[in-house]
Each structure stands twice: as structure tokens, then as C-alpha cells.
Design a protein around this motif. Structure first.
Motif, mmCIF file in Angstrom:
data_model
loop_
_atom_site.group_PDB
_atom_site.id
_atom_site.type_symbol
_atom_site.label_atom_id
_atom_site.label_comp_id
_atom_site.label_asym_id
_atom_site.label_seq_id
_atom_site.Cartn_x
_atom_site.Cartn_y
_atom_site.Cartn_z
ATOM 1 N N ALA A 133 0.861 -1.186 0.000
ATOM 2 C CA ALA A 133 0.000 0.000 0.000
ATOM 3 C C ALA A 133 0.898 1.237 0.000
ATOM 4 C CB ALA A 133 -0.886 -0.009 1.228
ATOM 5 N N TYR A 134 0.569 2.182 -0.860
ATOM 6 C CA TYR A 134 1.344 3.408 -0.948
ATOM 7 C C TYR A 134 0.521 4.559 -0.383
ATOM 8 C CZ TYR A 134 4.141 0.705 -4.209
ATOM 9 O OH TYR A 134 4.910 -0.252 -4.782
ATOM 10 N N ALA A 135 1.145 5.363 0.413
ATOM 11 C CA ALA A 135 0.472 6.553 0.926
ATOM 12 C C ALA A 135 0.439 7.589 -0.187
ATOM 13 C CB ALA A 135 1.228 7.096 2.126
ATOM 14 N N SER A 136 -0.651 8.332 -0.266
ATOM 15 C CA SER A 136 -0.720 9.377 -1.284
ATOM 16 C C SER A 136 0.378 10.407 -1.006
ATOM 17 C CB SER A 136 -2.098 10.032 -1.281
ATOM 18 O OG SER A 136 -2.376 10.581 -0.020
ATOM 19 N N GLU A 181 -3.413 5.207 -5.566
ATOM 20 C CA GLU A 181 -2.066 4.646 -5.562
ATOM 21 C C GLU A 181 -1.428 4.608 -6.951
ATOM 22 O OE1 GLU A 181 -2.276 0.906 -3.505
ATOM 23 O OE2 GLU A 181 -2.708 1.873 -1.609
ATOM 24 N N GLN A 182 -1.715 5.624 -7.751
ATOM 25 C CA GLN A 182 -1.107 5.739 -9.075
ATOM 26 C C GLN A 182 0.089 6.680 -8.979
ATOM 27 O OE1 GLN A 182 -3.706 6.297 -12.497
ATOM 28 N NE2 GLN A 182 -2.398 7.923 -13.207
ATOM 29 N N ILE A 240 1.960 10.474 -5.682
ATOM 30 C CA ILE A 240 1.093 9.294 -5.687
ATOM 31 C C ILE A 240 -0.330 9.753 -5.448
ATOM 32 C CG2 ILE A 240 0.608 7.052 -4.653
ATOM 33 C CD1 ILE A 240 3.529 7.049 -3.655
ATOM 34 N N SER A 241 -1.228 9.366 -6.356
ATOM 35 C CA SER A 241 -2.631 9.775 -6.215
ATOM 36 C C SER A 241 -3.325 9.001 -5.116
ATOM 37 C CB SER A 241 -3.376 9.577 -7.526
ATOM 38 O OG SER A 241 -3.450 8.213 -7.863
#
Length: 127
Positions: free
Chosen positions: A25-28, A101-102, A126-127
Motif C-alpha cells: 500500500a502506498y500513501a498518497s 495509488e497511481q 502518488i494519487s
């Protein structure tokens, strides 16, 4: 005792399997203001706020040129959204929804009669 070890082993395997099945998981991540210059003078800027997927272009100088901010998806290379503004002291925003997460990158350019120049590309967000 064997039954307890077996249950613990099954629980551990289930947890590891779940962790492996889900991707990271990526933080915006916002993209701070990216400024364009005419000579040494700042004439406009653009930025991206991940919360709300807000892309903005701002023209800060009455010089006859406009400013365009373009957000591109790094995985696809496609333009996600773009905004243009002309007129000193004005900002235009686009808050259309983006996939979560784009990885994205912002490019801000000066514009003269539809032709972009003096472009500056930012770090990624990161969106």
C-alpha cells in the motif's frame, strides 16, 4: 501439544498468505509547487494535492503567456489530467478523480498560442 502446534502453524501460514496476496500500500503523496521562469523571473507554477486529486496551474505574471500543468501516469505514460490558465493572478484547478495509488509526475510549461515551452518536470507523486 501437537494439535496446538498444528493450529499455530495453520494460523501463521494464513497470515503470511494474506500478507503476500495483498500488494504494498502506498500513501498518497503531493507534488509541491513547480515553478516556471521567463529568464530569471518566475511567471507561473503548478502543483498536485493527492487528497482530492487536485491539479492546479497558476499564472503569476502579466506577460502575455499562459501556464499549463499536466499530470502523467508513470506506469502508463498517459496524461491523467491537464489544466491551462492565462491571465496574471489567476489559478485554474481540476479535481477529477484519479485511481488510487497511481504514480504520477507533474510537468508545468509556459504556453504561447498553444505552443508549450520552458517546461519543468517535478518529482513524482502518488494519487
Amino acid at each position: 501439544m501437537r494439535k496446538a502446534k498444528s493450529v499455530v502453524t495453520m494460523l501463521f501460514a494464513a497470515l503470511v498468505g494474506t500478507a503476500l496476496a495483498t500488494g504494498p500500500a502506498y500513501a498518497s503523496q503531493d507534488i509541491a509547487a513547480t515553478t516556471v521562469f521567463l529568464g530569471r523571473n518566475p511567471v507561473g507554477y503548478g502543483y498536485f494535492k493527492a487528497n482530492g486529486d487536485k491539479l492546479a496551474a497558476c499564472d503569476t505574471k502579466a506577460d502575455g503567456y499562459g501556464v499549463r500543468a499536466t499530470l502523467k501516469g508513470l506506469r502508463t505514460g498517459h496524461v491523467c489530467k491537464s489544466v491551462f490558465v492565462g491571465g496574471a493572478g489567476r489559478c485554474v484547478t481540476n479535481s477529477s478523480n484519479l485511481p488510487e495509488e497511481q504514480f504520477v509526475q507533474l510537468t508545468v510549461c509556459m504556453v504561447d498560442n498553444g505552443v508549450q515551452f520552458n517546461c519543468k518536470t517535478s518529482r513524482r507523486g502518488i494519487s
